[in-house]
Every structure is written in C-alpha cells, then in structure tokens.
Scaffold this active site. Structure first.
Site, PDB file in Angstrom:
ATOM      1  CG  HIS A 105     -49.110   2.731  12.830  1.00 56.01           C
ATOM      2  ND1 HIS A 105     -49.119   3.400  11.631  1.00 56.01           N
ATOM      3  CD2 HIS A 105     -49.855   3.472  13.687  1.00 56.01           C
ATOM      4  CE1 HIS A 105     -49.854   4.490  11.750  1.00 56.01           C
ATOM      5  NE2 HIS A 105     -50.309   4.559  12.978  1.00 56.01           N
ATOM      6  CD  GLU A 156      -2.689   1.560   0.194  1.00 58.48           C
ATOM      7  OE1 GLU A 156      -3.565   0.754  -0.129  1.00 58.48           O
ATOM      8  OE2 GLU A 156      -2.505   2.635  -0.420  1.00 58.48           O
TER       9      GLU A 156
END
Ligand code: NDP
Length: 451
Positions: A435, A35
């Site tokens: 709900h 990297e």
C-alpha cells in the site's frame, strides 16, 4: 572429416535464431547463422524495442501535463521528433553490436545475405552453398497489407519507426497490437489520429473488458476510432497528403497512412519446396512439439511457425531447441498462461483465459475493479484503470488476470508466476497487498461481479 560444413545452420538472426545459435555454439556445436538484414530481427530492430523507446518518449507529454497538479510550473516545452529517432537509432546500433559480439563469443559464424534452401541439408547464401546436419528456420514475419488501389502510399510499422518528421493527421488501419500502440505514440506527441477498424472493437482475442476499457480510454485521449469501416482506395494529392475512400462514410484526409493489419510468415523464396518442407495455407511452417518440420533434420521457431507471435516465446523455443539437440536436455515449450502486454497509452497486461474462453470451460466467478489511479487524483487526468480476475467457480483456481492501466505490463508479469503455479483465489486473498499501489487491488477484490 565431418560430413557437413556445420552441425547447425540457422536462417534468421532474430530473437529465436540468435538464442538457439549462440546456445548451440556455446555447447560446442559448429554453427552458422544467415541474416539478410540487421542482426536482432523484428523485435530488436523493427518492433518491440524501438516501439517501446517511442512509447517512453511519448509518455513525457502526459508527465509534463500531470506535473502542474503537483505544483510544478512547466514553461514552454518543445518536442523534436528527429532527436528522438536519432537517439533511438543510436540505441539500436548499440544493441546490434551486442548481438554481433554474442554470436562471435559463442563461435557462431555469421553469413550475411539472403539464405535459401537447396535441399534438406544445403543452404545457399549469396551464391555460396553450405551444408549442415540440421537446419533451423527462424525467419519471422513481415507486415501484410490488403491489396487495395493506392496501397503503395501506405506505410507499415517498419517505416513508422523511421519517419523523418511527425505528421499532423495520421490514419492507422487495423485494431491489433501494433495499431493501438502507434495510435498512442502519435496521439500523445500531438498528431490527430484516426484508427480504422473493420469490426466493432479493437484487440480481437483479448478479454472484452480490456477491449471496451481501452477503446474508451483511447477515445478520451483524443484518438478517433472509426469502427465498421473499410478503406477502399488511397489517392495521393498534389500537396503530398492523401485522400482515403471508405465504406461507409465520407472521404478522409491524412498526411500519413499506416497499415497494421497483421503479419505474414517470411517463407516466400526460402526454397522450402526444394527441401520438401510443408507449409500451412497462410505460408507458416507447421512443426511438432520439438519444433521439427515434416523434414526430419529441419526445424522452425518463432513467428514463422505462427504459434504465439511474441519474442519471449521465440526465445524459449530457441532455448528448447538448443537444449534438446546440443545439450542432451530435452525441453518443450508450455504455451499455457503466456502473459503479454500491449504498450498502448494506457497499457494492457494480460495472462490466462479471457472471460469468454473461461465460460466455455465451466462456471466462473468474475472479480472486477475500476478506479482512478492515485497519481491522477492531483493531476486531474481523466484516465481509469481496470483490473479483472477470472476464477474457476468449482476449483477456485485463478484462470485469468487482465489489466488496462498504468504499469499493467509490469504488474501482470508477477501475476503470471502465480498462474503458472496454479494459484487459487483464496491464495490471492491471503496475499498481503503493498500500500498504496494499484497492484494491491489484485489481492483485495473480494466481491464477485453479479452474474
Ligand atoms: P494483429 O493480428 O494483432 O492485428 C491485426 C489487425 O488488423 C486486427 O485488428 C484485424 O482486424 C485487422 N485487419 C486484418 N486484416 C485487415 C484488412 N484486410 N483490413 C482491415 N483490417 C484488417 O496484428 P498486428 O499487425 O497488430 O501485430 C502482429 C503480431 O505482432 C501480433 O499478433 C502480436 O503477436 C505481435 N506484436 C506483439 C506486440 C506486443 O507484445 N506488445 C506488439 C506488436 C506486435 P480484425 O480484428 O477484424 O481481424
């Protein structure tokens, strides 16, 4: 004596590369990962994670405004951009530390520096050569910008995440994921934002109802969308601001110009020719279903392959590669029904086919609902939610679910499981809602939209 220094050398410690390397290491393979920048790659260091933290930060602007409708007296409030950036950077440091220790714990050697292929089994890093039985390329992509005069004055999302101060007037070019996400961040935090798109609508490739609804909501929130517009030149002025020439229309002034015009694969100077790896005309690496390139022992995963440029896809590709070759467990990625989100304000959640794609396959039924979220009834915020279900008219199978509105990404993730299981509209209808939520609307839409 082993024939190669390593069983696997991975180039790129982004989401896909780290996942593949650490799993291969944990299965006993001798692994090194190369990297050149920070460990974690685009998503963790320059993309999804820092962007989402800024979206959270920006959202407080709305929450503070909305609080008044619920009886709160919010006094003088202030926002300090450098504090947000510092806090975000602290979190990235923490995450990078975690990534490093994950690699260490999986016995993966980290080779810091730019890696390039010398031949099909050799990678060079900082002038040192290492050999490997297999090589995995996970180098990702990088923002690409059109070559217009003055483009050097523009920034990309990389720099936008580390600005020293919040600019007053921001011009963002592009209408994709990154453009609309940053437009939302800067706008909510108080900048004047203009979004420049070359065609008529944002978010090409998304369902038209998402494109139209989000376009409207962005405009209502104060973002100017200049469609059919192309920037032809950027000039820097003595006071540090910019003048943008455009066609058609008059010049635009800006304190910051950001381009979010797509990302290109990071394959230049990777030594692909030396190793005999073929690329597509756009520089991406074609691979087969096992992530194998045209060279037998060289593989590629993630954005560099330009299949679906999303972190969870790269993670899955990395997992499948490691399982297949280091755990005797062959696994392939299924690219159908991959859900995704745009963290605009309001956000988008989507899974499955768009209406346009579905109609090309056969007759469909469309269910759609637009409403003001309950939270905004007392606060008075003028923001609508849009939900849409696309159903195969012959089989009743749900082909796509799309949403613009609060919690869209959180809601659609659950629906993605249903689509993966091949759920029918009748099964959606047989599901009892929770709900009061917005999500229940997805199981209570009964009447299809008239053709
Ligand atoms: P996108 O491909 O999503 O969008 C690019 C945009 O730039 C489009 O609106 C395109 O317009 C426009 N464009 C391209 N070239 C030019 C040009 N020369 N002049 C003017 N406009 C141009 O790219 P992004 O950079 O937004 O993101 C890259 C990828 O990263 C995405 O595809 C996505 O996969 C990933 N991503 C995912 C996120 C998430 O999951 N939430 C967040 C951020 C990125 P047109 O439509 O006309 O072609």
């Amino acid at each position: 004596m082993a024939q190669y220094d390593y069983d696997l050398v991975t180039i790129g410690a982004g989401s896909g590369g780290v996942r593949a390397s650490r799993l291969a290491g944990s299965y006993g393979a001798r692994v090194a990962v190369v990297e050149s920048s920070r460990i974690g790659g685009t998503c963790v260091m320059r993309g999804c994670v820092p962007k989402k933290l800024l979206v959270y930060g920006a959202h407080f602007a709305h929450d503070l405004e909305d609080a008044a409708g619920y009886g709160w007296t919010v006094g003088d409030v202030g926002f300090d951009w450098p504090s947000l950036i510092t806090a975000k950077n602290r979190e990235l440091d923490r995450l990078e530390g975690i990534y490093r220790s994950i690699l260490k714990n999986s016995k993966v050697t980290l080779l810091e520096g730019r890696g390039s292929l010398v031949d099909a089994h050799t990678v060079e890093v900082n002038g040192k050569r290492v050999t490997a039985e297999r090589i995995l390329i996970g180098v990702g992509g990088w923002p690409s910008m059109p070559a217009i005069p003055g483009i050097e004055h523009a920034i990309t999302s990389n720099e936008a995440l580390d600005l020293m101060s919040l600019p007053k007037r921001v011009v963002i070019v592009g209408g994709g994921f990154i453009a609309v996400e940053f437009a939302g961040i800067f706008n909510a935090l108080g900048a004047e934002v203009s979004l420049i798109i070359r065609k008529d609508r944002i978010l090409r490739g998304f369902d038209d109802d998402i494109r139209d609804t989000l376009g409207e909501e962005l405009k209502k929130s104060g973002i100017k969308i200049l469609d059919g517009t192309v920037i032809t030149q950027i000039d820097k002025r003595n006071d540090g601001s910019y003048l943008l020439k455009r066609t058609p229309g008059e010049d635009l002034e800006a304190d910051l110009v950001m381009y979010a015009t797509g990302r290109a694969p990071n394959t230049a100077k990777l030594g692909l020719e030396a190793a005999g790896v073929k690329t597509n005309p756009n520089g991406s690496i074609p691979v087969d279903e096992w992530n194998r390139t045209n060279v037998e022992n060289i593989f590629a995963i993630g954005d560099v392959t330009d299949r679906i440029q999303l972190t969870p896809v790269a993670l899955n590709e990395g997992l499948n590669f490691a399982e297949t070759f280091y755990n005797n467990n062959p696994r392939k990625m299924d690219y159908e029904n991959v859900a995704s989100a745009v963290f605009s304000m309001p956000p988008v959640g989507t899974v499955g086919l768009t209406e346009e794609q579905a109609r090309k396959r056969g007759p469909v039924k469309i269910f759609r609902s637009r409403f003001r979220p309950m939270k905004y009834t007392l606060s008075g915020r003028d923001e609508k939610t849009m939900m849409k279900i696309i159903v195969d008219a012959e089989t009743d199978r749900v082909l796509g679910c799309h949403m613009v509105g609060v919690d869209g990404p959180e809601i659609v993730q659950g629906l993605a499981v249903a689509l993966k299981c091949g759920a029918t509209k009748a099964q959606f209808d047989a599901t009892v809602g929770i709900h009061p939520t917005a999500a229940e609307e997805f199981v209570t839409m009964r009447e299809p939209v008239a053709e």
